[in-house]
Write a protein that holds these residues in place. Structure first.
Motif, mmCIF file in Angstrom:
data_model
loop_
_atom_site.group_PDB
_atom_site.id
_atom_site.type_symbol
_atom_site.label_atom_id
_atom_site.label_comp_id
_atom_site.label_asym_id
_atom_site.label_seq_id
_atom_site.Cartn_x
_atom_site.Cartn_y
_atom_site.Cartn_z
ATOM 1 N N ASN A 253 0.938 -1.425 -0.318
ATOM 2 C CA ASN A 253 0.299 -0.120 0.408
ATOM 3 C C ASN A 253 0.698 1.103 -0.099
ATOM 4 O OD1 ASN A 253 -2.787 -1.234 -0.264
ATOM 5 N ND2 ASN A 253 -2.767 -1.768 2.085
ATOM 6 N N ALA A 254 1.965 1.444 0.567
ATOM 7 C CA ALA A 254 2.945 2.025 0.535
ATOM 8 C C ALA A 254 3.489 2.228 -0.528
ATOM 9 C CB ALA A 254 4.333 2.224 1.562
ATOM 10 N N PHE A 255 3.635 1.346 -1.203
ATOM 11 C CA PHE A 255 3.943 1.967 -2.945
ATOM 12 C C PHE A 255 3.745 2.212 -3.763
ATOM 13 C CE2 PHE A 255 7.335 -1.690 -1.845
ATOM 14 C CZ PHE A 255 8.689 -1.163 -1.399
ATOM 15 N N ARG A 256 1.957 2.006 -3.473
ATOM 16 C CA ARG A 256 0.975 1.885 -4.003
ATOM 17 C C ARG A 256 1.108 3.632 -4.258
ATOM 18 N NH1 ARG A 256 -3.040 -0.702 -2.438
ATOM 19 N NH2 ARG A 256 -2.672 -2.095 -4.658
ATOM 20 N N GLY A 257 1.306 4.611 -3.034
ATOM 21 C CA GLY A 257 1.023 5.537 -2.608
ATOM 22 C C GLY A 257 1.927 6.390 -3.418
ATOM 23 N N VAL A 258 3.257 6.138 -3.545
ATOM 24 C CA VAL A 258 4.693 6.788 -4.274
ATOM 25 C C VAL A 258 4.533 6.489 -5.823
ATOM 26 C CG1 VAL A 258 5.343 6.755 -1.731
ATOM 27 C CG2 VAL A 258 6.054 4.977 -3.711
ATOM 28 N N ASN A 259 3.802 5.365 -6.556
ATOM 29 C CA ASN A 259 4.508 4.576 -7.459
ATOM 30 C C ASN A 259 3.822 5.840 -8.846
ATOM 31 O OD1 ASN A 259 5.262 2.239 -7.128
ATOM 32 N ND2 ASN A 259 3.019 1.383 -8.007
ATOM 33 N N GLU A 260 2.648 6.761 -8.967
ATOM 34 C CA GLU A 260 2.744 7.793 -9.083
ATOM 35 C C GLU A 260 3.459 8.992 -9.596
ATOM 36 O OE1 GLU A 260 0.386 11.121 -6.727
ATOM 37 O OE2 GLU A 260 -0.880 9.476 -7.346
ATOM 38 N N LEU A 261 5.100 9.090 -8.382
ATOM 39 C CA LEU A 261 5.769 9.907 -8.502
ATOM 40 C C LEU A 261 6.698 9.057 -9.478
ATOM 41 C CD1 LEU A 261 6.137 10.641 -5.163
ATOM 42 C CD2 LEU A 261 4.868 12.271 -7.081
ATOM 43 N N ALA A 262 6.693 7.481 -9.903
ATOM 44 C CA ALA A 262 7.762 6.826 -10.583
ATOM 45 C C ALA A 262 7.302 7.309 -12.191
ATOM 46 C CB ALA A 262 7.163 5.336 -10.106
ATOM 47 N N MET A 263 9.161 7.728 -12.162
ATOM 48 C CA MET A 263 9.353 7.248 -14.328
ATOM 49 C C MET A 263 9.290 6.330 -15.332
ATOM 50 S SD MET A 263 11.908 10.174 -13.798
ATOM 51 C CE MET A 263 13.234 9.160 -12.783
ATOM 52 N N LYS A 264 7.992 6.198 -16.445
ATOM 53 C CA LYS A 264 8.270 4.901 -16.850
ATOM 54 C C LYS A 264 9.031 4.797 -17.406
ATOM 55 C CE LYS A 264 4.044 5.273 -15.295
ATOM 56 N NZ LYS A 264 3.647 5.023 -14.143
ATOM 57 N N GLY A 265 9.757 3.428 -17.974
ATOM 58 C CA GLY A 265 10.704 2.867 -18.563
ATOM 59 C C GLY A 265 11.800 2.803 -17.654
ATOM 60 N N GLU A 266 11.713 3.295 -16.174
ATOM 61 C CA GLU A 266 13.424 2.613 -15.397
ATOM 62 C C GLU A 266 13.541 1.091 -14.954
ATOM 63 O OE1 GLU A 266 15.718 5.628 -16.320
ATOM 64 O OE2 GLU A 266 14.470 6.714 -16.748
ATOM 65 N N ILE A 267 13.896 1.453 -13.727
ATOM 66 C CA ILE A 267 14.500 -0.300 -13.198
ATOM 67 C C ILE A 267 13.342 -0.326 -12.806
ATOM 68 C CG2 ILE A 267 16.137 -1.202 -12.862
ATOM 69 C CD1 ILE A 267 18.244 0.001 -14.328
ATOM 70 N N VAL A 268 12.946 -1.046 -12.243
ATOM 71 C CA VAL A 268 12.362 -1.809 -10.938
ATOM 72 C C VAL A 268 13.242 -3.251 -10.624
ATOM 73 C CG1 VAL A 268 10.627 -2.917 -9.947
ATOM 74 C CG2 VAL A 268 9.822 -0.803 -11.372
ATOM 75 N N VAL A 269 13.509 -3.135 -8.783
ATOM 76 C CA VAL A 269 13.817 -3.898 -8.491
ATOM 77 C C VAL A 269 12.936 -5.216 -7.918
ATOM 78 C CG1 VAL A 269 15.411 -5.688 -6.917
ATOM 79 C CG2 VAL A 269 16.262 -3.233 -8.099
ATOM 80 N N TYR A 270 12.482 -6.389 -7.388
ATOM 81 C CA TYR A 270 11.444 -7.132 -7.306
ATOM 82 C C TYR A 270 11.609 -8.171 -7.066
ATOM 83 C CZ TYR A 270 6.417 -8.225 -6.846
ATOM 84 O OH TYR A 270 4.964 -8.813 -6.456
ATOM 85 N N GLY A 271 11.757 -8.999 -5.429
ATOM 86 C CA GLY A 271 12.513 -9.253 -3.860
ATOM 87 C C GLY A 271 12.106 -9.311 -2.900
ATOM 88 N N SER A 272 11.841 -10.438 -2.527
ATOM 89 C CA SER A 272 11.555 -10.711 -1.498
ATOM 90 C C SER A 272 13.136 -10.073 -0.027
ATOM 91 C CB SER A 272 11.596 -12.143 -0.567
ATOM 92 O OG SER A 272 11.469 -12.055 0.639
#
Length: 179
Positions: free
Chosen positions: A10-29
């Motif tokens: 939910n915290a990520f959902r709140g800041v995703n609108e600030l993220a630039m498209k086409g960049e890098i995401v790290v998704y892990g545990s």
């Protein structure tokens, strides 16, 4: 779904609108959630933004459920996946992992996906099956050796070459070497 995993998503959902498209995401545990990306990125002069959407203690099932919020909504050009720490020994773990990769490519066909192996000696079979998903075109495997898991500088040096869009310059090489 664990409450702390849901809260972090939910915290990520709140800041995703600030993220630039086409960049890098790290998704892990847990390992990637604790990785000091921002400190290392600041010293190494990367030209791309890196969004760490990793959640401590997240299972592969939870990762599949949160894929939209943590990865797809950002529309990255590259995704680095490091999942399975908590549940690599489940019989359906590789199938769930495969589903995550399939969904990313269904929604973001031009996104390059990097699959990072789990740093556990018991995960060898899981890691081999994950690396079999690599097609060298838009899905690449990155084999982390089983060593000191807190060698964040060493791991970052391994990953940073994949983070770059442009060739490494002389200045960049010194910045990375100085980590």
């Amino acid at each position: 779904m664990k409450e702390q995993v849901k809260n972090k998503a939910n915290a990520f959902r709140g800041v995703n609108e600030l993220a630039m498209k086409g960049e890098i995401v790290v998704y892990g545990s847990t390992y990637m959630a604790n990785f000091p990306f921002y400190e290392l990125i600041n010293k190494s002069r990367l030209e791309n933004a890196v969004y760490n959407r990793s959640i401590a203690e997240m299972t592969i099932d939870e990762a599949l459920q949160l894929l939209q919020v943590c990865v797809l909504d950002i529309k990255p050009g590259k995704v680095f996946i490091h999942l399975g720490e908590a549940d690599f020994d489940r019989p359906d773990a590789v199938e769930k992992y495969t589903e995550i990769v399939r969904r990313i490519h269904a929604e973001l066909p031009d996104t390059k996906v990097y699959l990072i192996t789990v740093q556990d000696k018991k995960a060898q079979k899981f890691n081999e099956r994950i690396l079999e998903l690599s097609n060298r075109k838009n899905i690449c495997g990155i084999r982390f050796s089983v060593s000191d898991s807190y060698d964040y500088k060493g791991r970052f040096k391994e990953l940073s070459c994949y983070f770059r869009s442009k060739p490494l310059t002389f200045t960049d090489a010194f910045a990375v070497a100085g980590l």
